[in-house]
Design an enzyme around this catalytic site. Sequence first.
Site, short mmCIF file in Angstrom:
data_model
loop_
_atom_site.label_atom_id
_atom_site.label_comp_id
_atom_site.label_asym_id
_atom_site.label_seq_id
_atom_site.Cartn_x
_atom_site.Cartn_y
_atom_site.Cartn_z
N THR A 9 9.89 11.51 5.37
CA THR A 9 10.05 12.40 6.46
C THR A 9 11.33 12.83 6.43
O THR A 9 12.43 12.05 6.55
CB THR A 9 9.46 11.92 7.64
OG1 THR A 9 7.92 11.61 7.61
CG2 THR A 9 9.69 13.00 8.72
N THR B 11 6.41 5.04 4.31
CA THR B 11 5.59 3.87 4.73
C THR B 11 4.61 3.76 3.53
O THR B 11 4.34 4.65 2.75
CB THR B 11 4.90 4.79 5.88
OG1 THR B 11 5.55 4.99 7.23
CG2 THR B 11 3.58 3.80 6.35
N HIS C 277 12.86 6.42 5.45
CA HIS C 277 12.14 5.37 4.92
C HIS C 277 10.67 6.24 4.14
O HIS C 277 10.66 7.36 4.34
CB HIS C 277 11.52 4.31 6.04
CG HIS C 277 10.86 4.80 6.78
ND1 HIS C 277 10.97 5.76 7.97
CD2 HIS C 277 9.21 4.93 6.90
CE1 HIS C 277 9.87 6.27 8.61
NE2 HIS C 277 8.69 5.69 8.19
N HIS D 234 5.68 10.00 0.52
CA HIS D 234 6.57 10.90 1.14
C HIS D 234 7.83 10.18 1.84
O HIS D 234 7.78 9.00 2.34
CB HIS D 234 5.87 11.85 1.86
CG HIS D 234 5.41 11.14 3.08
ND1 HIS D 234 4.11 10.61 3.48
CD2 HIS D 234 5.99 11.06 4.34
CE1 HIS D 234 4.02 10.00 4.66
NE2 HIS D 234 5.11 10.70 5.47
N GLU E 183 6.49 -5.55 9.45
CA GLU E 183 6.63 -6.03 11.07
C GLU E 183 5.42 -5.57 11.61
O GLU E 183 4.45 -4.92 10.90
CB GLU E 183 7.62 -5.15 11.34
CG GLU E 183 7.33 -3.59 11.63
CD GLU E 183 8.61 -2.83 11.67
OE1 GLU E 183 9.85 -3.30 11.80
OE2 GLU E 183 8.50 -1.64 12.57
#
Length: 152
Positions: A115, A46, A44, A113, A141
């Site tokens: 990870t 963030t 994902h 970015h 969430e």
Amino acid sequence: MMEFKDFSTGLYVAAKFSELTLDALEELQRSLRVPNPVPREKIHSTICYSRVNVPYVPSSGSFEVASSGHLEVWKTQDGSTLVLVLDSEYLRCRHMYARALGATHDFDDYTPHITLSYNVGPLSFSGDVQIPVVLDREYKEPLKLDWADDLK
């Protein structure tokens, strides 16, 4: 309408990516022989990690949010993290949208970015990467301050 107690929970917003993008990222992890690769289902980016909740509306639609990036290893509390830093105006704008709503941010800057590994040990990685990064969806969430426990 949000109530006062809703603001104390914090907010986490992230982008998930298309199957094609996930295929390309997994191939990158394999070709680089990345130790401890982030599993496909956890990949994902963030957008917002805020200690206060704000009325963020996740975006819908599938489109390219970046076409390139570069590899960096970041020193963290838990070791050395390998990231693909994205050249993504879209992710920067979505982060700024959250900030305009009152979201907090624990760092001086926001760096879009993905990870690739949370622990590459003493290895170093660098170089430019050409990968079409296609958004599948955004999700939000309540903020989990102990999120790293989910990686174990």
